[in-house]
Design a protein around this motif. Structure first.
Motif, PDB file in Angstrom:
ATOM      1  N   LEU A 232       4.923   1.009  29.226  1.00  0.00           N
ATOM      2  CA  LEU A 232       4.984  -0.434  29.012  1.00  0.00           C
ATOM      3  C   LEU A 232       5.596  -0.768  27.654  1.00  0.00           C
ATOM      4  O   LEU A 232       6.351  -1.745  27.529  1.00  0.00           O
ATOM      5  CB  LEU A 232       3.581  -1.034  29.136  1.00  0.00           C
ATOM      6  N   LEU A 233       5.284   0.005  26.627  1.00  0.00           N
ATOM      7  CA  LEU A 233       5.916  -0.214  25.322  1.00  0.00           C
ATOM      8  C   LEU A 233       7.415   0.084  25.404  1.00  0.00           C
ATOM      9  O   LEU A 233       8.227  -0.606  24.776  1.00  0.00           O
ATOM     10  CB  LEU A 233       5.255   0.660  24.259  1.00  0.00           C
ATOM     11  N   GLY A 234       7.770   1.111  26.173  1.00  0.00           N
ATOM     12  CA  GLY A 234       9.188   1.375  26.379  1.00  0.00           C
ATOM     13  C   GLY A 234       9.880   0.229  27.108  1.00  0.00           C
ATOM     14  O   GLY A 234      11.016  -0.130  26.785  1.00  0.00           O
ATOM     15  N   CYS A 235       9.182  -0.373  28.078  1.00  0.00           N
ATOM     16  CA  CYS A 235       9.735  -1.535  28.783  1.00  0.00           C
ATOM     17  C   CYS A 235       9.940  -2.700  27.828  1.00  0.00           C
ATOM     18  O   CYS A 235      10.930  -3.441  27.928  1.00  0.00           O
ATOM     19  CB  CYS A 235       8.811  -1.941  29.926  1.00  0.00           C
ATOM     20  N   ALA A 236       8.985  -2.876  26.897  1.00  0.00           N
ATOM     21  CA  ALA A 236       9.128  -3.952  25.907  1.00  0.00           C
ATOM     22  C   ALA A 236      10.364  -3.722  25.041  1.00  0.00           C
ATOM     23  O   ALA A 236      11.124  -4.656  24.742  1.00  0.00           O
ATOM     24  CB  ALA A 236       7.870  -4.043  25.048  1.00  0.00           C
ATOM     25  N   ALA A 237      10.570  -2.469  24.623  1.00  0.00           N
ATOM     26  CA  ALA A 237      11.749  -2.152  23.811  1.00  0.00           C
ATOM     27  C   ALA A 237      13.031  -2.382  24.604  1.00  0.00           C
ATOM     28  O   ALA A 237      14.021  -2.908  24.074  1.00  0.00           O
ATOM     29  CB  ALA A 237      11.661  -0.703  23.332  1.00  0.00           C
ATOM     30  N   ILE A 238      13.008  -1.996  25.874  1.00  0.00           N
ATOM     31  CA  ILE A 238      14.184  -2.210  26.735  1.00  0.00           C
ATOM     32  C   ILE A 238      14.455  -3.701  26.890  1.00  0.00           C
ATOM     33  O   ILE A 238      15.607  -4.152  26.837  1.00  0.00           O
ATOM     34  CB  ILE A 238      13.964  -1.541  28.104  1.00  0.00           C
ATOM     35  N   ALA A 239      13.371  -4.491  27.097  1.00  0.00           N
ATOM     36  CA  ALA A 239      13.553  -5.938  27.243  1.00  0.00           C
ATOM     37  C   ALA A 239      14.156  -6.546  25.984  1.00  0.00           C
ATOM     38  O   ALA A 239      15.005  -7.449  26.053  1.00  0.00           O
ATOM     39  CB  ALA A 239      12.218  -6.597  27.568  1.00  0.00           C
ATOM     40  N   LEU A 240      13.726  -6.069  24.810  1.00  0.00           N
ATOM     41  CA  LEU A 240      14.276  -6.601  23.558  1.00  0.00           C
ATOM     42  C   LEU A 240      15.767  -6.302  23.423  1.00  0.00           C
ATOM     43  O   LEU A 240      16.500  -7.059  22.779  1.00  0.00           O
ATOM     44  CB  LEU A 240      13.520  -6.016  22.362  1.00  0.00           C
ATOM     45  N   MET A 241      16.206  -5.208  24.031  1.00  0.00           N
ATOM     46  CA  MET A 241      17.640  -4.902  24.003  1.00  0.00           C
ATOM     47  C   MET A 241      18.466  -5.977  24.702  1.00  0.00           C
ATOM     48  O   MET A 241      19.644  -6.152  24.406  1.00  0.00           O
ATOM     49  CB  MET A 241      17.895  -3.542  24.647  1.00  0.00           C
ATOM     50  N   ALA A 242      17.832  -6.707  25.636  1.00  0.00           N
ATOM     51  CA  ALA A 242      18.550  -7.785  26.317  1.00  0.00           C
ATOM     52  C   ALA A 242      18.884  -8.930  25.378  1.00  0.00           C
ATOM     53  O   ALA A 242      19.729  -9.775  25.697  1.00  0.00           O
ATOM     54  CB  ALA A 242      17.720  -8.297  27.497  1.00  0.00           C
ATOM     55  N   LEU A 243      18.210  -8.981  24.202  1.00  0.00           N
ATOM     56  CA  LEU A 243      18.542 -10.022  23.218  1.00  0.00           C
ATOM     57  C   LEU A 243      19.984  -9.891  22.735  1.00  0.00           C
ATOM     58  O   LEU A 243      20.612 -10.892  22.390  1.00  0.00           O
ATOM     59  CB  LEU A 243      17.589  -9.942  22.024  1.00  0.00           C
ATOM     60  N   ILE A 244      20.504  -8.670  22.705  1.00  0.00           N
ATOM     61  CA  ILE A 244      21.847  -8.458  22.140  1.00  0.00           C
ATOM     62  C   ILE A 244      22.917  -9.159  22.973  1.00  0.00           C
ATOM     63  O   ILE A 244      23.678  -9.994  22.430  1.00  0.00           O
ATOM     64  CB  ILE A 244      22.130  -6.945  22.010  1.00  0.00           C
ATOM     65  N   PRO A 245      23.044  -8.886  24.285  1.00  0.00           N
ATOM     66  CA  PRO A 245      24.082  -9.610  25.045  1.00  0.00           C
ATOM     67  C   PRO A 245      23.810 -11.102  25.159  1.00  0.00           C
ATOM     68  O   PRO A 245      24.759 -11.896  25.124  1.00  0.00           O
ATOM     69  CB  PRO A 245      24.044  -8.930  26.417  1.00  0.00           C
TER      70      PRO A 245
END
Length: 460
Positions: A232-245
């Motif tokens: 779940l923490l990895g999912c949170a980090a992945i979701a934050l990557m969506a901020l870039i595009p």
């Protein structure tokens, strides 16, 4: 007198290479000059066309005109790519979260309460539908999508440490709300940016990218079954990557998306009921497949490994099929593609009603085609909404789509679970076949969507 000269010169063919030539051989410079004289006598005012500006337009090389058009299209293309990339990252996080949270709660609460907890995401999605218009007006659509990504990450971090029913329920409401903010803005911007003749292909790639996470997510759980907090923490980090595009296209998205009103949601559905009906069918069957397909296949005498694999094959077909369906939407037309998806889905469910003698591989083939054809109705629905609505009405229609999706995600598993208890897998597949047959008949008799190719030919 000027009018007489104009009539006389209109009948004369202009000499080639003598300057700008209008329709019928009239030289544009002469036409502009004589029109200004005529209007001076008629109205007491002079309206002159700039000869230098006309000359500049006429002498612009064709390759420079094409370069200008390409520069105008490039920002739209970059925005489409960025939005699809952001949704792909989000889909991976959500595809991991859905099954993982169900497994975490399965030992703590009853099946009914676990299903209710799953419905919290849909409730949050409906909350996002209500919040989008006001936030988009205050913050801009681009920042609203960024806020949605932020809410997703916060909810995923909280879910990594929560295990009790009500705290998880609240976090999933926040998760759904963030998803609603992001999806409504992204789907509206994609529809507004897509050219009508390419809208189907763009929507096909978008829905395939979104669905990819629901194939890869369970694989991540299988690799780390004993480390839910890390996942779940990895999912949170992945979701934050969506901020870039999303941050990269925040300004053009804000300019493109016109905030709508929640009051227009119902009117959007009533203006195009069949399109939203197809969306509801696709979303409902997909929600059933995500939550209950392994259980359904166990009832058809497959073992656990085969049942899980068949559910995965359904979603693989979903991912593979959407780009092909998007291409069909643009080449074969909206109506033919929608009816084809209904017909293929019907053809896949009928053998499953009585196919007790079907082995694993024939059923896997049916599931592969069915997954793609069923979700093709969602892809087609997105393109149809983009064809029919514009500006703030488009935003309201996408919000209506999110509402229909959330409603289907709540109703579908509940109804399917009850039918499984009463009629078994055979009855469930029979009900799905009836739904597709009804949709096919309704589409044949009533469905008349706007066809971009037809519009283009009419304009010519």
């Amino acid at each position: 007198m000027a009018d007489a000269q104009f009539v006389r010169r209109r009948s004369e063919a202009a000499m080639p290479g003598s300057g700008l030539e209008g329709a019928g051989g009239v030289e544009v410079r002469q036409f502009a000059h004589e029109t200004s004289i005529t209007k001076a006598f008629a109205c007491g005012k002079k309206y002159r066309l700039s000869e230098s500006s006309l000359r500049g337009i006429s002498r612009t090389p064709p390759h420079r005109q094409e370069d200008a058009m390409t520069r105008a299209q490039n920002p739209q293309t970059r925005m489409i790519v960025a939005l699809i990339l952001g949704v792909t990252i989000y889909g991976l996080a959500m595809g991991t979260t859905y099954p993982l949270l169900g497994l975490l709660l399965s030992d703590r609460v009853s099946g009914a309460l676990n299903g209710l907890n799953t419905a919290a995401t849909g409730l949050g999605l409906m909350t996002g539908v209500v919040l989008v218009p006001g936030l988009a007006r205050r913050l801009g659509a681009g920042r609203t999508a960024l806020a949605g990504v932020g809410l997703l990450a916060v909810a995923l971090v909280a879910l990594a440490f929560l295990r009790d029913f009500w705290p998880v329920f609240a976090a999933r409401v926040i998760l759904g709300c963030g998803a609603g903010l992001m999806f409504i803005v992204a789907e509206t911007a994609l529809n507004a940016a897509a050219a009508p003749e390419r809208r189907g292909q763009i929507m096909g790639v978008y829905t395939a990218a979104n669905a990819l996470g629901f194939v890869l997510g369970p694989a991540m759980i299988a690799l780390m079954p004993d480390r839910p907090a890390a996942l779940l923490l990895g999912c949170a980090a992945i979701a934050l990557m969506a901020l870039i595009p999303f941050a990269a296209v925040e300004r053009p998205v804000s300019r493109l998306v016109v905030p709508g009103s929640a009051r227009h949601i119902v009117s959007a559905i009533t203006a195009f009921p069949l399109a939203f009906g197809f969306l509801f069918i696709a979303s409902m069957i997909d929600a059933i497949a995500i939550s209950l397909m392994p259980v359904i296949m166990l009832d058809r005498d497959f073992d656990i490994a085969q049942a899980v694999l068949l559910a995965a094959v359904f979603h693989v077909g979903l991912v593979i099929g959407q780009p092909l369906i998007g291409l069909a939407l643009d080449r074969a037309g909206r109506r033919r593609t929608v009816l084809g998806c209904c017909g293929l889905s019907l053809a896949c469910t009928l053998p499953l009603v009585s196919g007790s003698g079907l082995g694993f591989w024939p059923v896997a083939g049916l599931m592969l085609v069915w997954g793609g054809a069923n979700y093709g109705l969602y892809t087609a629905g997105l393109a149809l909404i983009g064809d029919r609505f514009q500006a703030e009405k488009l935003t309201a229609a996408i919000a209506a789509l999110a509402s229909v999706y959330a409603l289907a995600a709540v109703i579908g598993p509940v109804v399917a679970g009850g039918m499984m208890n009463a009629l078994g897998a055979k009855g469930l597949f029979g009900a799905a076949a009836v739904v597709y047959l009804t949709a096919l008949c309704g589409g044949l008799w009533l469905f008349r969507p706007v066809e971009p190719e037809w519009q283009k030919h009419q304009i010519r």
